[in-house]
Design a protein around this motif. Structure first.
Motif, PDB file in Angstrom:
ATOM      1  N   ARG A   1       6.395 -27.079  -7.720  1.00 35.96           N
ATOM      2  CA  ARG A   1       5.004 -27.450  -7.940  1.00 35.96           C
ATOM      3  C   ARG A   1       4.159 -26.180  -7.936  1.00 35.96           C
ATOM      4  O   ARG A   1       4.507 -25.176  -7.295  1.00 35.96           O
ATOM      5  CB  ARG A   1       4.512 -28.418  -6.871  1.00 35.96           C
ATOM      6  CG  ARG A   1       4.536 -27.874  -5.456  1.00 35.96           C
ATOM      7  CD  ARG A   1       3.988 -28.890  -4.464  1.00 35.96           C
ATOM      8  NE  ARG A   1       4.116 -28.427  -3.091  1.00 35.96           N
ATOM      9  CZ  ARG A   1       3.239 -27.626  -2.495  1.00 35.96           C
ATOM     10  NH1 ARG A   1       2.174 -27.205  -3.150  1.00 35.96           N
ATOM     11  NH2 ARG A   1       3.424 -27.244  -1.236  1.00 35.96           N
ATOM     12  N   SER A   2       3.076 -26.231  -8.655  1.00 38.67           N
ATOM     13  CA  SER A   2       2.197 -25.061  -8.723  1.00 38.67           C
ATOM     14  C   SER A   2       1.375 -24.947  -7.449  1.00 38.67           C
ATOM     15  O   SER A   2       1.087 -25.944  -6.774  1.00 38.67           O
ATOM     16  CB  SER A   2       1.275 -25.175  -9.940  1.00 38.67           C
ATOM     17  OG  SER A   2       0.513 -26.364  -9.867  1.00 38.67           O
ATOM     18  N   HIS A   3       1.010 -23.710  -7.128  1.00 42.85           N
ATOM     19  CA  HIS A   3       0.207 -23.422  -5.942  1.00 42.85           C
ATOM     20  C   HIS A   3      -0.976 -22.546  -6.364  1.00 42.85           C
ATOM     21  O   HIS A   3      -0.840 -21.687  -7.243  1.00 42.85           O
ATOM     22  CB  HIS A   3       1.055 -22.695  -4.891  1.00 42.85           C
ATOM     23  CG  HIS A   3       0.316 -22.373  -3.629  1.00 42.85           C
ATOM     24  ND1 HIS A   3      -0.172 -23.339  -2.790  1.00 42.85           N
ATOM     25  CD2 HIS A   3      -0.019 -21.169  -3.077  1.00 42.85           C
ATOM     26  CE1 HIS A   3      -0.775 -22.760  -1.763  1.00 42.85           C
ATOM     27  NE2 HIS A   3      -0.691 -21.445  -1.912  1.00 42.85           N
ATOM     28  N   ALA A   4      -2.118 -22.790  -5.747  1.00 37.89           N
ATOM     29  CA  ALA A   4      -3.356 -22.096  -6.146  1.00 37.89           C
ATOM     30  C   ALA A   4      -3.338 -20.645  -5.667  1.00 37.89           C
ATOM     31  O   ALA A   4      -3.982 -20.276  -4.680  1.00 37.89           O
ATOM     32  CB  ALA A   4      -4.570 -22.835  -5.600  1.00 37.89           C
ATOM     33  N   ASP A   5      -2.560 -19.837  -6.362  1.00 36.15           N
ATOM     34  CA  ASP A   5      -2.496 -18.409  -6.046  1.00 36.15           C
ATOM     35  C   ASP A   5      -2.080 -17.687  -7.321  1.00 36.15           C
ATOM     36  O   ASP A   5      -1.120 -18.089  -7.987  1.00 36.15           O
ATOM     37  CB  ASP A   5      -1.478 -18.148  -4.931  1.00 36.15           C
ATOM     38  CG  ASP A   5      -1.659 -16.773  -4.302  1.00 36.15           C
ATOM     39  OD1 ASP A   5      -1.869 -15.792  -5.061  1.00 36.15           O
ATOM     40  OD2 ASP A   5      -1.594 -16.681  -3.071  1.00 36.15           O
TER      41      ASP A   5
ATOM     42  N   HIS B   1       3.690 -16.054  -5.058  1.00 37.80           N
ATOM     43  CA  HIS B   1       3.126 -17.109  -4.229  1.00 37.80           C
ATOM     44  C   HIS B   1       2.610 -18.295  -5.043  1.00 37.80           C
ATOM     45  O   HIS B   1       2.004 -19.198  -4.477  1.00 37.80           O
ATOM     46  CB  HIS B   1       1.981 -16.548  -3.384  1.00 37.80           C
ATOM     47  CG  HIS B   1       2.358 -15.379  -2.540  1.00 37.80           C
ATOM     48  ND1 HIS B   1       2.971 -15.507  -1.308  1.00 37.80           N
ATOM     49  CD2 HIS B   1       2.231 -14.031  -2.760  1.00 37.80           C
ATOM     50  CE1 HIS B   1       3.191 -14.313  -0.794  1.00 37.80           C
ATOM     51  NE2 HIS B   1       2.766 -13.388  -1.655  1.00 37.80           N
TER      52      HIS B   1
ATOM     53  N   TRP C   1       4.238 -20.610  -6.855  1.00 33.87           N
ATOM     54  CA  TRP C   1       5.074 -21.809  -6.934  1.00 33.87           C
ATOM     55  C   TRP C   1       5.581 -22.159  -5.548  1.00 33.87           C
ATOM     56  O   TRP C   1       5.774 -21.298  -4.696  1.00 33.87           O
ATOM     57  CB  TRP C   1       6.271 -21.596  -7.869  1.00 33.87           C
ATOM     58  CG  TRP C   1       5.880 -21.432  -9.312  1.00 33.87           C
ATOM     59  CD1 TRP C   1       4.642 -21.602  -9.850  1.00 33.87           C
ATOM     60  CD2 TRP C   1       6.732 -21.047 -10.373  1.00 33.87           C
ATOM     61  NE1 TRP C   1       4.663 -21.353 -11.190  1.00 33.87           N
ATOM     62  CE2 TRP C   1       5.939 -21.017 -11.550  1.00 33.87           C
ATOM     63  CE3 TRP C   1       8.077 -20.725 -10.470  1.00 33.87           C
ATOM     64  CZ2 TRP C   1       6.459 -20.681 -12.796  1.00 33.87           C
ATOM     65  CZ3 TRP C   1       8.600 -20.395 -11.708  1.00 33.87           C
ATOM     66  CH2 TRP C   1       7.799 -20.379 -12.862  1.00 33.87           C
ATOM     67  N   ARG C   2       5.811 -23.448  -5.338  1.00 30.67           N
ATOM     68  CA  ARG C   2       6.362 -23.917  -4.089  1.00 30.67           C
ATOM     69  C   ARG C   2       7.479 -24.921  -4.400  1.00 30.67           C
ATOM     70  O   ARG C   2       7.344 -25.740  -5.304  1.00 30.67           O
ATOM     71  CB  ARG C   2       5.282 -24.619  -3.240  1.00 30.67           C
ATOM     72  CG  ARG C   2       4.188 -23.710  -2.731  1.00 30.67           C
ATOM     73  CD  ARG C   2       4.695 -22.825  -1.602  1.00 30.67           C
ATOM     74  NE  ARG C   2       3.607 -22.099  -0.959  1.00 30.67           N
ATOM     75  CZ  ARG C   2       3.133 -20.943  -1.389  1.00 30.67           C
ATOM     76  NH1 ARG C   2       3.652 -20.376  -2.475  1.00 30.67           N
ATOM     77  NH2 ARG C   2       2.151 -20.331  -0.747  1.00 30.67           N
TER      78      ARG C   2
ATOM     79  N   GLU D   1       9.558 -28.325  -3.738  1.00 29.60           N
ATOM     80  CA  GLU D   1       9.246 -29.622  -3.144  1.00 29.60           C
ATOM     81  C   GLU D   1      10.392 -30.579  -3.423  1.00 29.60           C
ATOM     82  O   GLU D   1      11.108 -30.458  -4.420  1.00 29.60           O
ATOM     83  CB  GLU D   1       7.942 -30.196  -3.663  1.00 29.60           C
ATOM     84  CG  GLU D   1       7.986 -30.652  -5.109  1.00 29.60           C
ATOM     85  CD  GLU D   1       6.738 -31.421  -5.498  1.00 29.60           C
ATOM     86  OE1 GLU D   1       6.739 -31.993  -6.591  1.00 29.60           O
ATOM     87  OE2 GLU D   1       5.772 -31.456  -4.704  1.00 29.60           O
TER      88      GLU D   1
ATOM     89  N   ASP E   1       6.389 -30.369 -10.988  1.00 32.50           N
ATOM     90  CA  ASP E   1       4.984 -30.512 -11.326  1.00 32.50           C
ATOM     91  C   ASP E   1       4.830 -30.442 -12.838  1.00 32.50           C
ATOM     92  O   ASP E   1       5.234 -29.454 -13.461  1.00 32.50           O
ATOM     93  CB  ASP E   1       4.200 -29.384 -10.655  1.00 32.50           C
ATOM     94  CG  ASP E   1       2.706 -29.576 -10.776  1.00 32.50           C
ATOM     95  OD1 ASP E   1       2.290 -30.392 -11.609  1.00 32.50           O
ATOM     96  OD2 ASP E   1       1.963 -28.905 -10.033  1.00 32.50           O
TER      97      ASP E   1
END
Length: 468
Positions: A372-376, A381, A383-384, A386, A391
């Motif tokens: 999932r995408s991450h606001a960075d 940093h 992607w995360r 899960e 996503d």
């Protein structure tokens, strides 16, 4: 309009046989008070021994041996009636349980989807055979006539023009007149045609009003109001094993029946399932519940069985199982997966969705992960992982599908700059700030990569990842 009647003359017995590992063995259903037990129904193997419904259990045991007895359960019969109504709901929105051991289905508006009646009828019979229910089917212009014709002959199909001729030869004993049929027999009236020849005033004086009402309904001269069936929002089914089961392998046969029934129920209501529970009931131990969750809603019987089987084999059975059940109350609408007109997958391959669920069932929920995408803005940093589906936003991201664990110096000579720069300045708040200019670059072998160098610098490029 045209109405089909599916008569289920052996509904209670067929419901019992579906849960038996050896349905061909001689079996009987017994009912009545404990002082005088009688045979309520017999299967073909028991009938071959000379047993028949209505016979006392004592007489049956004197006549033959080696047959199994099961108590007749009216609630179980009603359950199977409801189950088949849910199955029939996939073919028509007008399904009724008005008659005991029968389904009434309006099929006029379904022919455009399922084809002409002979093809439609063949499909109904094929699926009923697969479900394990013996049946008789008849077609008529009104539901009352369809029910009466199914009672008389299997496969009878008449239209409006042929209805009067068909009813004329119909025995009154099978036309739904109830207790009045015995009086007709004493009067020498054998067919509906003979009954029609009697004066209506005479019939009205000598018999209850329901006789003329039934006669008019058979001929279509009187409207017959049906109670419509509405599929429930919860699926629950239990199988009484009848003996102690200590291994998961011995539960696979009833498990296949449970998951196939769940799939038939879901197809009938055009739904799917994303979470369901296996219920293992023990004699001297609390209920064991095995929760099964899917990443996406499904209703394929083979996939449901495969996932449930894997979870069942991994579970610990603390005590012998006496009753095995399945419960599902999260039944979202079914959304078919996108498919190409011509399937180019090799025959032995399976779709990714099915492979993903099988891997999760075998390896555990956390063994298969999505992204999932991450606001960075920093790639390290952004992607995360899960435990779930990927996503959808990542599918349209202008980023390479393969990011290196750590940036590496660009191999060889300076790369060809294809696009960029894209400047990323971020991370001052956590001490890992970066100031980079990113480029889409090409190698001398035709590969496309994502590389950067420090802002304002003329140094070598650092490779961040590769595009597919």
């Amino acid at each position: 309009m045209r109405w089909a009647c599916i008569l289920l003359p052996h509904l209670a017995m067929d419901g019992v046989l579906r849960g038996c590992a050896e349905p061909a063995a001689a079996r009987v259903l017994i009912s009545g008070p404990s002082q005088r037990r009688v045979l309520h129904a017999v299967n073909p193997a028991a009938a071959a021994l000379g047993l028949k419904a209505g016979q006392s259990l004592v007489a049956a045991q004197a006549l033959a041996s080696g047959f199994d007895t099961h108590p007749f359960d009216p609630d179980a019969q009603a359950h199977w009636h409801q189950f088949l109504a849910a199955w029939a709901y996939r073919f028509s929105s007008q399904v009724s349980l008005q008659y005991a051991q029968a389904l009434i289905i309006e099929i006029e508006h379904s022919l455009a989807l399922f084809g002409p009646w002979p093809r439609f009828e063949a499909r109904l019979r094929q699926e009923l055979d697969a479900l394990g229910f013996r049946h008789r089917i008849a077609l008529a212009p009104n539901p009352v006539a369809a029910r009466a014709l199914a009672n008389a002959r299997d496969g009878w199909a008449v239209d409006e023009a042929g209805l009067a001729t068909a009813l004329a030869q119909l025995p009154v004993s099978r036309a739904g007149f109830g207790a009045a049929s015995a009086a007709f027999a004493r009067m020498g009236i054998r067919t509906v045609k003979q009954l029609q020849a009697l004066p209506r005033d005479s019939i009205n004086r000598r018999f209850a009003p329901g006789v003329l009402q039934q006669l008019d309904a058979l001929l279509g001269a009187r409207a017959f109001v049906l109670q419509p069936y509405q599929p429930p929002d919860v699926f629950e089914l239990r199988i009484e094993l009848g003996y102690d089961v200590e291994t998961s392998q011995a539960l696979l046969f009833p498990l296949r029946r449970l998951t196939s029934d769940l799939a038939a129920f879901l197809a009938g209501r055009d739904g799917s399932v994303q979470r369901f529970s296996l219920l293992l009931e023990h004699e001297d131990h609390p209920l064991t519940t095995i929760e099964i969750g899917l990443l996406a809603a499904e209703r394929d019987p083979a996939l449901l069985f495969e996932i449930a089987r894997s979870r069942l084999e991994q579970a610990k059975i603390p005590a012998p199982v006496r009753q095995f059940g399945l419960h599902a109350d999260q039944l979202p609408a079914f959304v078919p997966e996108y498919r190409e007109l011509f399937d180019t997958r090799p025959q032995q391959n399976v779709p990714w969705e099915q492979l993903r669920e099988r891997l999760r069932a075998r390896l555990g929920d956390k063994a298969v992960q999505g992204l999932r995408s991450h606001a960075d803005h920093r790639p390290e940093h952004a992607w995360r992982p899960e435990t779930g589906a990927a996503d959808p936003a990542l599918a349209n991201a202008a980023r390479p599908g393969w990011l290196l664990r750590r940036p590496q110096p660009w191999p060889g000579a300076s790369p060809e700059l294809l696009s960029g720069p894209e400047r990323i300045e971020s991370g001052w708040w956590d001490g890992a700030d970066v100031r980079r200019d990113y480029y889409r670059v090409g190698s001398r072998f035709g590969q496309h990569g994502w590389a950067w160098r420090e802002v304002g610098g003329d140094g070598s490029f650092m490779l961040q990842g590769w595009f597919a």
